[in-house]
Design a protein around this motif. Structure first.
Motif, PDB file in Angstrom:
ATOM      1  N   ALA A  51       7.302  -5.575  -0.896  1.00 39.60           N
ATOM      2  CA  ALA A  51       7.931  -5.182  -2.171  1.00 39.60           C
ATOM      3  C   ALA A  51       7.100  -5.629  -3.361  1.00 39.60           C
ATOM      4  O   ALA A  51       6.926  -4.882  -4.331  1.00 39.60           O
ATOM      5  N   LEU A  52       6.581  -6.844  -3.300  1.00 39.20           N
ATOM      6  CA  LEU A  52       5.769  -7.339  -4.411  1.00 39.20           C
ATOM      7  C   LEU A  52       4.477  -6.545  -4.548  1.00 39.20           C
ATOM      8  O   LEU A  52       4.005  -6.289  -5.650  1.00 39.20           O
ATOM      9  N   GLN A  53       3.915  -6.138  -3.424  1.00 42.48           N
ATOM     10  CA  GLN A  53       2.695  -5.336  -3.477  1.00 42.48           C
ATOM     11  C   GLN A  53       2.972  -3.937  -4.019  1.00 42.48           C
ATOM     12  O   GLN A  53       2.237  -3.423  -4.856  1.00 42.48           O
ATOM     13  N   ILE A  54       4.041  -3.318  -3.545  1.00 42.53           N
ATOM     14  CA  ILE A  54       4.320  -1.927  -3.907  1.00 42.53           C
ATOM     15  C   ILE A  54       4.874  -1.806  -5.318  1.00 42.53           C
ATOM     16  O   ILE A  54       4.394  -1.003  -6.116  1.00 42.53           O
ATOM     17  N   PHE A  55       5.884  -2.604  -5.646  1.00 36.19           N
ATOM     18  CA  PHE A  55       6.596  -2.420  -6.908  1.00 36.19           C
ATOM     19  C   PHE A  55       6.049  -3.236  -8.072  1.00 36.19           C
ATOM     20  O   PHE A  55       6.278  -2.901  -9.225  1.00 36.19           O
ATOM     21  N   VAL A  56       5.361  -4.326  -7.773  1.00 34.87           N
ATOM     22  CA  VAL A  56       4.841  -5.189  -8.831  1.00 34.87           C
ATOM     23  C   VAL A  56       3.315  -5.131  -8.880  1.00 34.87           C
ATOM     24  O   VAL A  56       2.703  -5.680  -9.778  1.00 34.87           O
ATOM     25  N   CYS A  57       2.713  -4.465  -7.902  1.00 33.10           N
ATOM     26  CA  CYS A  57       1.241  -4.367  -7.800  1.00 33.10           C
ATOM     27  C   CYS A  57       0.607  -5.751  -7.699  1.00 33.10           C
ATOM     28  O   CYS A  57      -0.475  -5.986  -8.245  1.00 33.10           O
ATOM     29  N   MET A  58       1.261  -6.657  -7.006  1.00 33.51           N
ATOM     30  CA  MET A  58       0.744  -8.012  -6.834  1.00 33.51           C
ATOM     31  C   MET A  58      -0.262  -8.020  -5.684  1.00 33.51           C
ATOM     32  O   MET A  58      -0.032  -7.393  -4.656  1.00 33.51           O
ATOM     33  N   PRO A  59      -1.377  -8.721  -5.850  1.00 30.24           N
ATOM     34  CA  PRO A  59      -2.342  -8.827  -4.749  1.00 30.24           C
ATOM     35  C   PRO A  59      -1.707  -9.463  -3.517  1.00 30.24           C
ATOM     36  O   PRO A  59      -0.789 -10.288  -3.632  1.00 30.24           O
ATOM     37  N   LEU A  60      -2.206  -9.082  -2.340  1.00 31.65           N
ATOM     38  CA  LEU A  60      -1.616  -9.518  -1.076  1.00 31.65           C
ATOM     39  C   LEU A  60      -1.504 -11.034  -0.981  1.00 31.65           C
ATOM     40  O   LEU A  60      -0.458 -11.560  -0.602  1.00 31.65           O
ATOM     41  N   ARG A  61      -2.556 -11.745  -1.315  1.00 30.17           N
ATOM     42  CA  ARG A  61      -2.529 -13.202  -1.184  1.00 30.17           C
ATOM     43  C   ARG A  61      -1.443 -13.826  -2.072  1.00 30.17           C
ATOM     44  O   ARG A  61      -0.752 -14.744  -1.663  1.00 30.17           O
ATOM     45  N   ASN A  62      -1.288 -13.310  -3.269  1.00 35.63           N
ATOM     46  CA  ASN A  62      -0.248 -13.814  -4.170  1.00 35.63           C
ATOM     47  C   ASN A  62       1.144 -13.456  -3.639  1.00 35.63           C
ATOM     48  O   ASN A  62       2.083 -14.250  -3.746  1.00 35.63           O
ATOM     49  N   ALA A  63       1.289 -12.253  -3.086  1.00 29.04           N
ATOM     50  CA  ALA A  63       2.580 -11.829  -2.545  1.00 29.04           C
ATOM     51  C   ALA A  63       2.995 -12.716  -1.369  1.00 29.04           C
ATOM     52  O   ALA A  63       4.168 -13.079  -1.241  1.00 29.04           O
TER      53      ALA A  63
END
Length: 131
Positions: A34-46
């Motif tokens: 969800a963080l990657q898709i909806f917030v465009c957060m990098p994988l490591r941060n997610a």
């Protein structure tokens, strides 16, 4: 992207926490994607964010399981949830630093493949059990 706007974080985090609570699943299977898709957060941060989100989820889950057990509604002795937590905490304490280190040193492609693989195997096992 260094900062997530608060409204976006609320509209992603709120439903994510609600669904995780209803289904009784950890943050990694919902929060990371969800963080990657909806917030465009990098994988490591997610991955880091979903790991931190587990702390209150686990505290609430253990508390509610303990309460249910004390009320006689759990179908198992009252001490089942705290005992399970007592066995899982040391494993999580050892696994979390290793996972954090691997997330830093492995290529993102590999990390993504491992996470996707674990989710696929888990989904397949759940579907097999349901049929």
């Amino acid at each position: 992207q260094d900062e997530v706007p608060a409204p976006r974080a609320f509209w992603v985090g709120g439903p994510m926490g609600f669904v995780a609570g209803v289904l009784g699943i950890g943050g990694g299977s919902l929060a990371g994607p969800a963080l990657q898709i909806f917030v465009c957060m990098p994988l490591r941060n997610a991955i880091a964010c979903s790991s931190v989100a587990m702390i209150p989820l686990v505290a609430v889950a253990v508390g509610l399981s303990l309460w249910d057990g004390l009320q006689g509604n759990y179908g198992a002795p009252w001490w089942t949830a705290p005992a399970a937590a007592a066995f899982m905490i040391p494993g999580a304490g050892c696994g979390a630093p290793l996972g954090a280190w691997l997330t830093k040193v492995l290529p993102v492609r590999w990390v993504r493949a491992v996470v996707a693989g674990v989710l696929l195997v888990t989904a397949a096992k759940m579907l097999q059990a349901a049929l």
